[in-house]
Design an enzyme around this catalytic site. Structure first.
Site, PDB file in Angstrom:
ATOM      1  N   LYS A  22      14.705 -34.432 103.164  1.00 62.67           N
ATOM      2  CA  LYS A  22      14.030 -34.890 102.083  1.00 62.67           C
ATOM      3  C   LYS A  22      12.917 -33.632 101.819  1.00 62.67           C
ATOM      4  CE  LYS A  22      10.625 -37.724 101.928  1.00 62.67           C
ATOM      5  NZ  LYS A  22       9.262 -37.484 101.454  1.00 62.67           N
ATOM      6  N   ASN A  23      12.194 -33.441 102.618  1.00 63.15           N
ATOM      7  CA  ASN A  23      10.986 -32.513 102.444  1.00 63.15           C
ATOM      8  C   ASN A  23      11.272 -30.978 102.031  1.00 63.15           C
ATOM      9  OD1 ASN A  23       9.199 -34.683 102.598  1.00 63.15           O
ATOM     10  ND2 ASN A  23       8.325 -34.146 104.654  1.00 63.15           N
ATOM     11  N   ARG A  94       4.015 -37.206  95.596  1.00 66.55           N
ATOM     12  CA  ARG A  94       2.897 -35.878  95.583  1.00 66.55           C
ATOM     13  C   ARG A  94       3.797 -34.657  95.453  1.00 66.55           C
ATOM     14  NH1 ARG A  94      -2.029 -34.035  97.707  1.00 66.55           N
ATOM     15  NH2 ARG A  94      -1.607 -32.014  99.002  1.00 66.55           N
ATOM     16  N   CYS A 118       2.375 -41.560  98.668  1.00 64.25           N
ATOM     17  CA  CYS A 118       1.923 -42.382  99.597  1.00 64.25           C
ATOM     18  C   CYS A 118       0.515 -42.649  99.858  1.00 64.25           C
ATOM     19  CB  CYS A 118       2.653 -42.041 100.901  1.00 64.25           C
ATOM     20  SG  CYS A 118       4.293 -42.368 101.091  1.00 64.25           S
ATOM     21  N   ARG A 123      -5.649 -36.695 100.345  1.00 58.27           N
ATOM     22  CA  ARG A 123      -4.486 -35.460  99.956  1.00 58.27           C
ATOM     23  C   ARG A 123      -5.053 -34.419  98.653  1.00 58.27           C
ATOM     24  NH1 ARG A 123       1.320 -37.971 100.807  1.00 58.27           N
ATOM     25  NH2 ARG A 123       1.812 -36.252 101.680  1.00 58.27           N
ATOM     26  N   PRO A 124      -5.935 -33.849  98.773  1.00 58.69           N
ATOM     27  CA  PRO A 124      -6.595 -33.115  97.772  1.00 58.69           C
ATOM     28  C   PRO A 124      -5.561 -31.842  97.582  1.00 58.69           C
ATOM     29  CG  PRO A 124      -7.826 -32.715  99.699  1.00 58.69           C
ATOM     30  CD  PRO A 124      -6.949 -33.561 100.066  1.00 58.69           C
ATOM     31  N   MET A 125      -5.997 -30.965  96.568  1.00 55.18           N
ATOM     32  CA  MET A 125      -4.982 -30.049  96.226  1.00 55.18           C
ATOM     33  C   MET A 125      -5.908 -28.555  96.310  1.00 55.18           C
ATOM     34  SD  MET A 125      -2.074 -30.321  94.832  1.00 55.18           S
ATOM     35  CE  MET A 125      -1.673 -29.053  93.620  1.00 55.18           C
ATOM     36  N   ASP A 126      -7.119 -28.646  96.954  1.00 49.74           N
ATOM     37  CA  ASP A 126      -7.924 -27.293  97.071  1.00 49.74           C
ATOM     38  C   ASP A 126      -7.358 -26.131  97.671  1.00 49.74           C
ATOM     39  OD1 ASP A 126      -8.219 -29.188  99.389  1.00 49.74           O
ATOM     40  OD2 ASP A 126      -9.448 -27.588 100.001  1.00 49.74           O
ATOM     41  N   ASP A 308       4.581 -37.496 110.411  1.00 54.05           N
ATOM     42  CA  ASP A 308       5.792 -38.269 109.867  1.00 54.05           C
ATOM     43  C   ASP A 308       6.694 -39.204 110.830  1.00 54.05           C
ATOM     44  OD1 ASP A 308       5.036 -37.257 107.556  1.00 54.05           O
ATOM     45  OD2 ASP A 308       6.646 -36.087 107.193  1.00 54.05           O
ATOM     46  N   ILE A 330      -3.651 -35.434 111.046  1.00 54.38           N
ATOM     47  CA  ILE A 330      -3.189 -34.893 109.815  1.00 54.38           C
ATOM     48  C   ILE A 330      -3.944 -35.708 108.520  1.00 54.38           C
ATOM     49  CG2 ILE A 330      -1.352 -34.074 108.507  1.00 54.38           C
ATOM     50  CD1 ILE A 330      -1.696 -32.407 111.037  1.00 54.38           C
ATOM     51  N   ARG A 400      12.439 -44.034  99.151  1.00 58.77           N
ATOM     52  CA  ARG A 400      12.146 -42.739  98.879  1.00 58.77           C
ATOM     53  C   ARG A 400      12.353 -41.560 100.031  1.00 58.77           C
ATOM     54  NH1 ARG A 400       6.340 -42.289  98.870  1.00 58.77           N
ATOM     55  NH2 ARG A 400       6.767 -40.202  98.859  1.00 58.77           N
TER      56      ARG A 400
HETATM   57  C1  UD1 Z   1       4.039 -32.451 103.766  1.00 58.11           C
HETATM   58  C2  UD1 Z   1       5.042 -33.592 104.054  1.00 58.11           C
HETATM   59  C3  UD1 Z   1       4.674 -34.865 104.429  1.00 58.11           C
HETATM   60  C4  UD1 Z   1       3.936 -34.632 105.832  1.00 58.11           C
HETATM   61  C5  UD1 Z   1       3.052 -33.295 105.673  1.00 58.11           C
HETATM   62  C6  UD1 Z   1       2.406 -33.067 107.110  1.00 58.11           C
HETATM   63  C7  UD1 Z   1       6.615 -32.940 101.974  1.00 58.11           C
HETATM   64  C8  UD1 Z   1       6.962 -33.214 100.534  1.00 58.11           C
HETATM   65  N1  UD1 Z   1       5.572 -33.864 102.393  1.00 58.11           N
HETATM   66  O1  UD1 Z   1       3.041 -32.934 102.646  1.00 58.11           O
HETATM   67  O2  UD1 Z   1       5.807 -35.540 104.678  1.00 58.11           O
HETATM   68  O3  UD1 Z   1       3.405 -35.586 106.194  1.00 58.11           O
HETATM   69  O4  UD1 Z   1       3.660 -32.283 105.158  1.00 58.11           O
HETATM   70  O5  UD1 Z   1       3.299 -32.651 107.816  1.00 58.11           O
HETATM   71  O6  UD1 Z   1       7.063 -31.978 102.445  1.00 58.11           O
HETATM   72  N2  UD1 Z   1      -4.823 -31.054 102.254  1.00 58.11           N
HETATM   73  C9  UD1 Z   1      -5.856 -30.618 101.738  1.00 58.11           C
HETATM   74  N3  UD1 Z   1      -5.887 -29.830 100.799  1.00 58.11           N
HETATM   75  C10 UD1 Z   1      -4.746 -29.335 100.327  1.00 58.11           C
HETATM   76  C11 UD1 Z   1      -3.718 -29.532 100.690  1.00 58.11           C
HETATM   77  C12 UD1 Z   1      -3.621 -30.697 102.007  1.00 58.11           C
HETATM   78  O7  UD1 Z   1      -6.865 -31.200 102.302  1.00 58.11           O
HETATM   79  O8  UD1 Z   1      -4.866 -28.516  99.053  1.00 58.11           O
HETATM   80  C13 UD1 Z   1      -4.958 -31.770 103.689  1.00 58.11           C
HETATM   81  C14 UD1 Z   1      -4.068 -33.301 103.395  1.00 58.11           C
HETATM   82  O9  UD1 Z   1      -4.836 -34.080 102.430  1.00 58.11           O
HETATM   83  C15 UD1 Z   1      -3.585 -33.452 104.681  1.00 58.11           C
HETATM   84  C16 UD1 Z   1      -3.119 -32.256 105.450  1.00 58.11           C
HETATM   85  O10 UD1 Z   1      -3.955 -31.122 104.660  1.00 58.11           O
HETATM   86  O11 UD1 Z   1      -4.674 -34.325 105.212  1.00 58.11           O
HETATM   87  C17 UD1 Z   1      -1.855 -31.942 105.289  1.00 58.11           C
HETATM   88  O12 UD1 Z   1      -1.468 -31.772 104.231  1.00 58.11           O
HETATM   89  P1  UD1 Z   1      -0.202 -30.860 103.833  1.00 58.11           P
HETATM   90  O13 UD1 Z   1       0.238 -29.930 104.880  1.00 58.11           O
HETATM   91  O14 UD1 Z   1      -0.514 -29.909 102.613  1.00 58.11           O
HETATM   92  O15 UD1 Z   1       1.074 -32.139 103.447  1.00 58.11           O
HETATM   93  P2  UD1 Z   1       1.965 -32.005 102.182  1.00 58.11           P
HETATM   94  O16 UD1 Z   1       2.602 -30.725 101.805  1.00 58.11           O
HETATM   95  O17 UD1 Z   1       1.378 -32.971 101.139  1.00 58.11           O
END
Ligand code: UD1
Length: 423
Positions: A22-23, A94, A118, A123-126, A308, A330, A400
């Site tokens: 999926k991912n 997300r 979820c 889960r910010p986007m910074d 996961d 994480i 999902r």
């Molecule tokens: C992806 C996976 C998800 C998995 C995660 C960690 C997909 C679709 N989803 O999610 O199943 O659990 O990797 O292996 O591939 N973070 C920030 N700022 C950011 C981005 C992330 O603080 O801009 C934090 C998140 O809040 C979280 C951590 O970093 O605590 C990991 O996030 P990230 O590796 O980005 O996971 P996803 O890509 O969202």
């Protein structure tokens, strides 16, 4: 809403075919925005998250044709002319944020709603935003949407991620593939899904080196062509089903499963008494003795123990011999399955990001609530080894990320059925 009913009925024996990841698929699909020519993905999993990404791409003007009942997705970005990713679609998942980089690279502008998904943390986007700004984008948040423009086009840069974010690494791989000049990603995520995306982009003509390590170099090209790419096997689905015989006993063959994608997870399986044998077609999994032994787990980025699979491992630890400590590093809010497992008789104490599980002989069936994707499946795993009947409510989270879970487990002898809801 559908429910899943499981009656624990002893060992599982049989074969389960592992689906495409999926991912990986969710990251590969937006790559269709990077080319005028079609991108075809084979071995796509048939999941509601994939349908959500399909709807999102269609809203952006990508033509998507699903063939072989959705196992093959052919996407043409030829007439993709919209750069606005709407809240109504993005809030469902997300991973919708993975269109940000490709839209910017293609149109020089993107408007993308902040995502939902979820409820496992803030889960910010910074990390995505800072990195894209380093490629020359200007990004601001207005009305719940990220408004991004790249007035002078995206330009290669050296980016040192503060954390090895999977999504940010994927967005940057795609954006930098069409940027001018060379981009160096430091502290990049190393997950197998990153390698799969890079392999596909390379087939499309991108110049990427180092995917799978923490330093990736991307030399921008003017255009990308079409390609056909098989989605890599789902390591999280694999890990989940490896844990089914750990709880219920028996011997299960996972067809298409790959040991090399599992990192530290396999070492933990070995430590708690689960035997994994590689065959020509996949992996065979069984318990070495009776009940498994308790092990401690800390979730980490790849190749560490995956977050996961933490919920599923907790389900196994509920009936292990001894006490185990599971530390979630994480996501900050990823123990929502713990109170549900407690309803089934588990002994779990949660303090912040640490859960202590004291194994009991048996769990008992109970009505439980699926709170997020991996939590849902952990309850199903627990139910396979429990006495009596478990009803898992709100299984839309499960759909999902797990394709035909009741059929796959049912084929190994599990007593599991889906009760269709009214809506
Ligand atoms: C992806 C996976 C998800 C998995 C995660 C960690 C997909 C679709 N989803 O999610 O199943 O659990 O990797 O292996 O591939 N973070 C920030 N700022 C950011 C981005 C992330 O603080 O801009 C934090 C998140 O809040 C979280 C951590 O970093 O605590 C990991 O996030 P990230 O590796 O980005 O996971 P996803 O890509 O969202």
């Amino acid at each position: 809403m559908d429910k899943i009913v499981v009656r624990g009925n002893g060992p599982l024996n049989g074969r389960i075919e592992i689906s495409g990841a999926k991912n990986a698929c969710l990251a590969l699909m937006p790559a269709a925005l990077l080319s005028e020519e079609p991108l075809t993905l084979t071995n796509a999993p048939r999941l509601s998250d994939i349908r959500t990404m399909t709807t999102l791409l269609q809203s952006l003007g990508v033509e998507v044709a699903a063939m072989q009942a959705g196992k093959v997705l052919s996407m043409s970005g030829h007439s993709a002319d919209n750069h606005v990713a709407d809240y109504d679609i993005v809030r469902k998942m997300r991973a919708s944020n993975l269109v940000l980089g490709p839209l910017l690279a293609r149109h020089g502008q993107a408007v993308v709603s902040l995502p939902g998904g979820c409820a496992i943390g803030a889960r910010p986007m910074d990390i995505h935003i800072t990195a894209l700004e380093q490629l020359g984008a200007e990004i601001e948040l207005r009305d719940g949407y990220l408004h991004a423009t790249a007035p002078g086009g995206l330009k290669g840069a050296v980016i040192d991620f503060r954390f090895a974010s999977v999504g940010a690494t994927e967005n940057l791989l795609m954006a930098a593939s069409l940027a001018k000049g060379t981009t160096l990603l430091k502290n990049a995520a190393r997950e197998p899904e990153i390698v799969d995306l890079a392999d596909c982009l390379i087939k499309m003509g991108a110049r990427i080196e180092g995917a799978g390590t923490d330093t990736i170099t991307i030399e921008g090209v003017d255009r990308l062509r079409g390609a056909t790419h098989p989605v890599v096997a789902d390591r999280i689905e694999t890990g989940t089903y490896m844990l089914a015989p750990a709880i219920a006993g028996g011997e299960v063959e996972l067809v298409g499963a790959r040991l090399d994608l599992l990192g530290a997870f396999t070492e933990k399986l070995d430590a708690c008494g689960i035997e994994v044998t590689q065959t020509n077609t996949g992996l065979v999994v069984k318990r070495r003795n009776g009940r498994v032994d308790a092990v401690n787990v800390v979730t980490e980025v790849f190749p560490g123990f995956p977050t996961d699979l933490q919920a599923q491992m907790m389900a196994v630890m509920c009936t292990a011999k001894g006490t185990s400590v599971l530390e979630e590093r994480i996501f900050e809010n990823r123990f929502m399955h713990a109170p549900e497992l407690v309803r089934m008789g588990a002994q779990i104490e949660v303090h912040g990001g640490v859960a202590t599980v004291t194994g009991v002989d048996k769990l008992r069936g109970a009505p439980v609530m699926a709170t997020d994707l991996r939590a849902s499946v952990s309850l199903i795993l627990a139910a396979l080894g429990a006495e009596g009947e478990t009803v898992v409510n709100r299984v839309y989270h499960l759909d999902r990320g797990y394709e035909r879970v009741e059929e796959k487990l049912g084929a190994c002898g599990a007593d599991i059925e889906r009760i269709q809801g009214d809506d």
